[in-house]
Scaffold this motif. Sequence first.
Motif, short mmCIF file in Angstrom:
data_model
loop_
_atom_site.label_atom_id
_atom_site.label_comp_id
_atom_site.label_asym_id
_atom_site.label_seq_id
_atom_site.Cartn_x
_atom_site.Cartn_y
_atom_site.Cartn_z
N GLY A 410 38.30 50.93 35.85
CA GLY A 410 38.72 50.16 36.91
C GLY A 410 40.10 50.59 36.95
N ILE A 411 40.96 50.70 36.31
CA ILE A 411 42.37 50.90 36.32
C ILE A 411 42.78 52.58 36.34
CG2 ILE A 411 42.90 48.77 34.90
CD1 ILE A 411 43.97 51.02 32.71
N LEU A 412 41.60 53.20 36.68
CA LEU A 412 41.92 54.75 36.81
C LEU A 412 41.63 55.05 38.42
CD1 LEU A 412 39.97 56.13 33.71
CD2 LEU A 412 42.39 55.71 34.14
N LEU A 413 42.84 55.76 38.86
CA LEU A 413 42.49 56.16 40.24
C LEU A 413 41.29 56.81 40.51
CD1 LEU A 413 46.08 57.42 41.20
CD2 LEU A 413 45.28 55.30 41.96
N GLU A 414 40.81 57.74 39.56
CA GLU A 414 39.84 58.46 39.89
C GLU A 414 38.18 57.60 40.40
OE1 GLU A 414 37.39 60.60 36.56
OE2 GLU A 414 39.29 59.92 35.47
N TYR A 415 38.45 56.35 39.95
CA TYR A 415 37.18 55.55 40.19
C TYR A 415 37.50 54.76 41.65
CZ TYR A 415 35.43 56.97 35.78
OH TYR A 415 34.68 57.62 34.59
N ASN A 416 38.58 54.86 42.18
CA ASN A 416 38.91 54.47 43.47
C ASN A 416 38.72 53.11 43.80
OD1 ASN A 416 39.09 57.04 44.98
ND2 ASN A 416 37.15 57.40 44.74
N VAL A 417 39.23 52.16 42.74
CA VAL A 417 39.20 50.89 42.76
C VAL A 417 40.65 50.26 42.56
CG1 VAL A 417 38.64 48.71 41.90
CG2 VAL A 417 36.92 49.91 42.65
N ALA A 418 41.31 51.09 41.61
CA ALA A 418 42.65 50.76 41.18
C ALA A 418 43.57 50.54 42.53
CB ALA A 418 43.22 51.58 40.27
N ARG A 419 43.54 51.40 43.47
CA ARG A 419 44.50 51.67 44.56
C ARG A 419 44.19 50.28 45.54
NH1 ARG A 419 43.01 54.23 48.11
NH2 ARG A 419 41.32 55.45 47.48
N PHE A 420 43.02 50.08 45.38
CA PHE A 420 42.62 48.68 46.21
C PHE A 420 43.29 47.39 45.71
CE2 PHE A 420 38.93 51.51 47.82
CZ PHE A 420 39.51 51.46 49.07
N VAL A 421 43.26 47.39 44.30
CA VAL A 421 43.67 46.30 43.42
C VAL A 421 45.16 46.26 44.01
CG1 VAL A 421 44.14 45.24 41.35
CG2 VAL A 421 42.26 46.38 41.80
N ALA A 422 46.02 47.21 43.73
CA ALA A 422 47.40 47.15 44.02
C ALA A 422 47.69 47.04 45.57
CB ALA A 422 47.87 48.40 43.80
N ASP A 423 46.97 47.42 46.39
CA ASP A 423 47.24 47.26 47.72
C ASP A 423 46.86 46.21 48.22
OD1 ASP A 423 48.16 50.13 47.81
OD2 ASP A 423 46.17 50.89 48.70
N ALA A 424 46.19 45.47 47.87
CA ALA A 424 45.60 44.20 48.30
C ALA A 424 46.77 43.22 48.15
CB ALA A 424 44.49 43.56 47.38
N GLU A 425 47.74 43.60 47.17
CA GLU A 425 49.02 42.66 46.85
C GLU A 425 49.82 42.82 48.23
OE1 GLU A 425 49.73 40.26 44.51
OE2 GLU A 425 47.44 40.84 44.19
N ALA A 426 50.01 43.90 48.68
CA ALA A 426 51.06 44.23 49.90
C ALA A 426 50.44 43.34 51.02
CB ALA A 426 51.14 45.88 50.03
N ILE A 427 49.17 43.66 51.26
CA ILE A 427 48.49 43.12 52.45
C ILE A 427 48.76 41.47 52.51
CG2 ILE A 427 46.39 42.88 53.91
CD1 ILE A 427 45.70 45.67 52.62
N TYR A 428 48.56 41.00 51.05
CA TYR A 428 48.51 39.61 51.08
C TYR A 428 49.92 39.11 51.43
CZ TYR A 428 48.82 35.10 48.37
OH TYR A 428 48.89 33.90 48.04
N SER A 429 50.93 39.87 51.61
CA SER A 429 52.47 39.39 51.81
C SER A 429 52.93 39.86 53.14
CB SER A 429 53.48 39.99 50.80
OG SER A 429 53.06 39.45 49.58
N TYR A 430 52.53 40.93 53.74
CA TYR A 430 53.20 41.42 55.01
C TYR A 430 52.78 40.58 56.24
CZ TYR A 430 49.91 45.42 55.79
OH TYR A 430 49.04 46.30 55.80
N GLU A 431 53.34 40.77 57.25
CA GLU A 431 52.94 40.07 58.51
C GLU A 431 52.74 38.77 58.17
OE1 GLU A 431 52.08 40.80 61.75
OE2 GLU A 431 51.81 43.24 61.87
N GLY A 432 53.58 37.91 57.38
CA GLY A 432 53.59 36.65 57.35
C GLY A 432 52.98 36.30 56.03
N THR A 433 53.61 35.66 54.96
CA THR A 433 52.99 35.36 53.67
C THR A 433 51.96 34.02 53.90
OG1 THR A 433 54.87 33.64 53.45
CG2 THR A 433 55.24 35.61 52.48
#
Length: 452
Positions: A410-433
Amino acid sequence: MAGTFSKLRNAYHLFKSIDFKMLARLSEKVDLSKVMASVAQMDETQLNGLMKMLTARGGKKKQPPVDGDFYDISAQLNAEDRALQLKVRAFMENEIQPLVNEYWLKAEFPFEIIPKFRELNICGVTYDGYGCPNRSYLMEGIIAMEMARVDASIATFFGVQSGLAMGSIYMLGSQAQKDEWLPRMQQLETIGAFGLTEPEVGSGTAGGLTTTAKRTGDTWVLNGQKKWIGNATFADVIVIWARDLDDNQVKGFLLRKGTPGFSVEKMHDKMALRIVQNGLITLKDVRIEESDRLQHANSFRDTARVLRMTRASVAWEAVGCARGAYENALAYTLKREQFGKPIASFQLIQGHLVEMLSNLTAMQTMVFRLSEIQDEGGLKDEHASLAKVFCTLRTRDIVGRAREVMGGNGILLEYNVARFVADAEAIYSYEGTKEINSLIVGRAITGHSAFV
């Protein structure tokens, strides 16, 4: 007599289907004479049931489709909108998916996709005129979800271009400004950015902007810095929000690329949305003509109108991010085998998958209704804020479970979930916390403002 013959015939066909090697292995585990005696006593219905059970176990099970739309929300779209949804999905899967991990890892933007993006003709999807499609806010949300389902960075790039930058000009610009910028931005011949957040001012932008504007005749002089500005490193026009020193009100300006006194530095070492080119902007005695001031942006209330419009799309992006993680995780569990069978057959894995799907389905139904309200003209700040709070919170939970069911992979990019784990943190914060959006909802339901 006929009943006895029927039993013998079924028993014959039953054991005829079992080879002798298997019988030998079976005899080591069970008493075959007792099994035969039990089978002989079965009636027609029982024998047919036993045959069906053995056939099912021996055959390959039909695998359900991997689809995060469990309540079939897409069925609510008309044929034209459904076709556009599938067109965007095909674009994301065929053009973006093959290159996204490479560019995410390098923290670079794939500029080669812009001409292909142009062919979709979806920029300014809700606007009327200027070459824009003039579709519903619901369709805007669906598009945001489909993009984020494959990559949240590309969805963010598009949201800045089509929503924040074009939206500011469409809602608050003069007719001359609309005519100059919107047709080219709609075709992605001109790239836009939206400069509101500052190094020391995030949530407090309503009353605490440190970037200033001072009018001298028909010219405005801007000084200050902006941070986290998506598309800033290559944008042709940036909407800059600054505090007017004369009346202390927030005003908007169209900053053209190459204007003297303007500089931008790319932000490095991000753990999320790495394809998005965020910039630190510095404005030093930047002179902007009055004709490039957004003529209908005279206070932060006007800025908030743009944010209200686009915040719903951010909730849809959260749904897309969650859906991408869920669908990739589900597909993985169906293929990954441990102890001789797919891990999708394990109870604990199924528990995680159902929790993920439950949250995802709740999010989808919520944003669907949110966009309906927006299309009906009844959208309020608290409506968009509630969706932003709930969807981004649930997305964090979903991507976490998706990584969990995939174990170390799950932490390897090739399995296409690690990006979502990281990117969810940005979506959580921008356009209002979460905290700021919670206070907006809290004010609406209690009548008391808890803002400082």
